[in-house]
Scaffold this active site. Structure first.
Site, PDB file in Angstrom:
ATOM      1  N   CYS A 132       0.820  -1.215   0.000  1.00 30.78           N
ATOM      2  CA  CYS A 132       0.000   0.000   0.000  1.00 30.78           C
ATOM      3  C   CYS A 132       0.852   1.261   0.000  1.00 30.78           C
ATOM      4  O   CYS A 132       0.448   2.299  -0.524  1.00 30.78           O
ATOM      5  CB  CYS A 132      -0.966   0.003   1.173  1.00 30.78           C
ATOM      6  SG  CYS A 132      -0.182  -0.190   2.786  1.00 30.78           S
ATOM      7  N   HIS A 138      -1.398   0.755   7.445  1.00 35.14           N
ATOM      8  CA  HIS A 138      -1.937   0.893   6.096  1.00 35.14           C
ATOM      9  C   HIS A 138      -1.814   2.339   5.624  1.00 35.14           C
ATOM     10  O   HIS A 138      -2.016   3.281   6.390  1.00 35.14           O
ATOM     11  CB  HIS A 138      -3.400   0.463   6.087  1.00 35.14           C
ATOM     12  CG  HIS A 138      -3.976   0.316   4.719  1.00 35.14           C
ATOM     13  ND1 HIS A 138      -3.466  -0.570   3.790  1.00 35.14           N
ATOM     14  CD2 HIS A 138      -5.013   0.941   4.103  1.00 35.14           C
ATOM     15  CE1 HIS A 138      -4.172  -0.484   2.673  1.00 35.14           C
ATOM     16  NE2 HIS A 138      -5.121   0.427   2.849  1.00 35.14           N
TER      17      HIS A 138
END
Length: 778
Positions: free
Chosen positions: A309, A712
């Site tokens: 990510c 994330h």
């Protein structure tokens, strides 16, 4: 007449050779589509049949390819009334691709304009080798996922105490009452709780305390032991995970038979993966409205390749910049010329992979794409980014900008130039008011959050309101500080006012919010919110207060021969040697001492506050100047450096070409003393304008998690004027006119891996952002 080319040009790939077969190396057309993918039977490049396959065949003179189509196999239905197969193991094997799909091969010849050409010569052997070979994407993923947990001297040579019997049903920590997260000392059988882990797993660190006091190095985590003899084994002496080849024997010493064990707790790796998967951003707006998926040019999701990510977030922010699209879109300018002329293996070509990815994003590919070939290439040779572990998005941004700058140095078309600026530093002696002035090239600026706010946030409870600070005030406060200084005019150790700011302002200003405080040298993230006066592309953020320049009234302190007088550490200074002995790279230690006036403690703090890479420097030698190799000189000059710059860089790095390139990029003034102003080439192309300092927020990257290396990352980009998007409507779904209007008029777009949604209000997320991109208003 049979095709004459099949028997003459077909090659059989060697075992382990790179075979590209599942996706076109120049676009994201793959073998699951009806046309399939054409794999060249000469060089094993994969291409889409309609565009890049034709171009490859005639540019390279490779006329023969095998078309591969992957089609799903029909699923066998269990007869009615028949019970499902009995599950005999806890670990259930995933269904393989071979069980789910069939590959349909067909030979074609571009020169003869024929398909379904009969095999001849080595064609059958070549096709079999291609089908049997793992795709390069799979090969690269396997290499990246290989976490080399190996035995160490402590597990191999473990000496155990007297045998003892443990009653697992009564097991709890020897220092507290915890009965989970227990670690068994393999030397004496002591049970101690581990450290607290993500997900609410308790721990007080008594296992570590036992290892420290007893010097017993190796422990195994109960609950992770399997009948196969695997388990979480940790060596406290090495401070790392290890394997124990004799684990079954060592456990038998305490009456534990591995064959009877059942895994009941998550391993450390499983907990890390779970942590990365569970972090999720709310897909609703602040007023509770669902954020609807959208599509269009510049709005293409990037599939997560496994902890990738951070790559997706940075790439989305860069592709949002018009300069990136202009440089790398395959249908524009230089990139279009390169596509026609490239003679390299496209999957290994820097420009081809940038063009492939940026073209897909900016043209509005209808589906999310997997940037596997790009990630492999951009991370190649980097110890951290080449792995499948989560990494720091800010560090990756710096890495990408440096790589692009190096790759584009000779072309003069560097899109990263929009990030470059000249940073000015003034040191003003508080006694004589003499000034030292220096300039450096940079492309990312750290926003230093005040320590007091960081500490307050760490102490705050879950229900306490967030600690907030003003972002622009952080920039102001970070400009000035009082530092120790060795003044050449006063000839004394005094204090100086250190001011850092911009001599020139970049077109795109990248800011990284430093929300860290250190506890026993361990960085801890603090959830401090940065407030901004506005959060849209129409805002006017005047940063003129960051301007720093040498004024006519400033009295510049004269340089003295002694290294100490200039503020730079002597090659054998005590402070420098101490920092090097602590394990800091010599180059970074020198930079830290130079920035802090040779003050040891301040230098250590500077290093912790500047985690970005600084090229290392070799140990000083007692001999004269290093002899310069002419072939190394030629290599550097081919990259665009002048002869004087190349020679200087090679002398500084003892003839190492790769380190010389790094050194020259961090010392742009190198070689200037021997070059005339008319002949010297600038080390960095800059698109900065000194007098323009009004910015608007253009993009930002959010992060959730306790550390930059887990959790994330998600990108958010501001809509450009006139930019069109369309609401994605799934089969059978009804979208109200209000939802349609909200999405079409939303000022921001969130790019969360493969999900792309419109955003109307980003204020809460903006305050928690980690990386900000501000675009200068023209």
């Amino acid at each position: 007449m049979p095709c004459p080319h099949v028997a003459s040009v077909v090659r059989v790939p060697a075992r382990g050779a790179a075979v590209y077969k599942d996706e076109c190396s120049q676009c994201f057309h793959d073998w699951d589509q009806p046309e399939g993918v054409d794999v060249c039977l000469t060089c094993f490049n994969a291409a889409c049949p309609s565009v890049h396959g034709i171009a490859h065949a005639f540019q390279r003179g490779h006329p023969v390819a095998v078309n591969l189509r992957r089609v799903p196999k029909p699923q066998l239905q269990r007869p009615e009334g028949e019970p499902p197969a009995k599950i005999t193991k806890l670990a259930i094997a995933a269904e393989s691709d071979a069980e789910k799909y069939s590959i349909v091969p067909s030979i074609k010849c571009y020169d003869c304009s024929e398909t379904d050409v009969p095999a001849a010569g080595q064609a059958d052997a070549a096709i079999k080798a291609i089908l049997d070979a793992s795709t390069t994407a799979v090969q690269n993923e396997i290499k990246a996922w290989e976490l080399e947990i190996t035995p160490c001297e402590h597990t191999l040579c473990l000496e155990q105490g007297p045998a003892k019997q443990l009653d697992a049903s009564l097991a709890h920590c020897g220092a507290c009452s915890l009965n989970e997260n227990l670690w068994l000392c393999l030397t004496c059988g002591h049970l101690g709780c581990g450290r607290a882990q993500y997900g609410g797993l308790s721990g007080n660190g008594h296992g570590l305390a036992h290892a420290t006091t007893s010097a017993h190095p190796v422990a195994v985590k109960l609950g992770t032991i399997t009948p196969e003899g695997s388990a979480d084994v940790y060596c406290y002496a090495c401070n790392d995970e290890r394997t124990d080849p004799h684990l079954a024997t060592h456990l038998a010493q305490f009456g534990i038979n591995v064959l009877t064990q059942t895994k009941t707790e998550k391993s450390l790796v499983e907990m890390q993966i779970e942590q990365n998967l569970k972090f999720e951003f709310e897909m609703t707006s602040a007023d509770g409205q669902s954020l609807h998926p959208v599509a269009g040019p510049g709005l293409v999701g990037l599939k997560n390749l496994g902890n990738s990510c951070y790559v997706a977030a940075v790439v989305q922010c860069l592709a949002h910049q018009p300069e990136w699209a202009f440089r790398y879109r395959a249908d524009m300018g230089a990139a279009a010329d390169h596509v026609e002329q490239c003679s390299a293996q496209h999957a290994e070509c820097w420009e081809c992979q940038w063009s492939k990815l940026v073209t897909a994003i900016t043209q509005g590919q209808p589906h999310a794409v997997a940037p596997a070939q790009f990630k492999h290439l951009i991370a190649q040779g980097h110890a951290d980014f080449a792995t499948m572990k989560q990494q720091d998005a800010s560090e990756f941004l710096v890495h990408v900008l440096k790589k692009v700058q190096q790759a584009e140095k000779k072309t003069g078309k560097d899109p990263s130039a929009v990030f470059h600026f000249v940073q000015a530093q003034k040191l003003e002696c508080t006694h004589c008011h003499g000034v030292r002035y220096a300039e450096t090239d940079a492309n990312v600026l750290n926003v230093m959050v005040p320590d007091e706010a960081l500490k307050r946030a760490l102490k705050a409870g879950e229900n306490d309101p967030p600690v907030t600070v003003d972002a622009l005030q952080c920039l102001r406060d970070g400009m000035r500080e009082l530092v120790p200084f060795q003044c050449p005019r006063c000839r004394a150790n005094v204090e100086a006012i250190k001011t850092i700011g911009f001599k020139t302002f970049p077109k795109v200003l990248a800011l990284t919010a430093q929300r860290f405080t250190y506890d026993n040298w361990v960085p801890k993230k603090s959830n401090v919110h940065l407030t901004w006066p506005a959060a849209d592309a129409l805002s006017n953020l005047d940063l003129s207060f960051l301007k720093v320049e040498l004024l006519p009234t400033d009295h510049v302190l004269e340089d003295e021969p002694a290294a100490a007088a200039s503020g730079a550490p002597a090659p054998d200074s005590e402070e420098l040697q101490q920092l090097v002995s602590f394990g800091f790279p010599r180059g970074k230690a020198k930079r830290a001492l130079a920035e802090t006036g040779n003050h040891l403690e301040a230098a250590m703090n500077w290093i912790m506050d500047h985690p970005e890479d600084i090229p290392d420097e070799p140990e000083p030698t007692s001999g004269g100047a290093t002899a310069v190799d002419e072939s190394a000189l030629s290599m550097l000059m081919d990259m665009g450096f002048t002869r004087a710059q190349a020679a200087h860089g090679l002398r500084e790095t003892q003839g190492n070409v790769e380190r010389a390139v790094e050194w020259l990029f961090s010392h742009p003034e190198a070689g200037a003393e021997t070059e005339s102003s008319s002949a010297a080439a600038p080390a960095v192309v800059r698109l900065d304008v000194a007098d323009k300092s009004v910015y608007a927020l253009d993009a930002f990257i959010n992060h959730k998690g306790p550390s930059m290396h887990c959790g994330h990352y998600i990108a958010h980009v501001a809509r450009r004027e006139g930019e069109k998007l369309q609401v994605v409507v799934r089969d059978g779904e009804e979208v109200s006119a209000e939802t349609q209007m909200r999405a079409e008029t939303a000022p921001w777009v969130m790019l969360n891996d493969d999900r792309v949604v419109a955003q109307t209000n980003v204020h809460p997320l903006l305050e928690e952002a980690y990386v900000y991109l501000l675009r200068r208003k023209e």
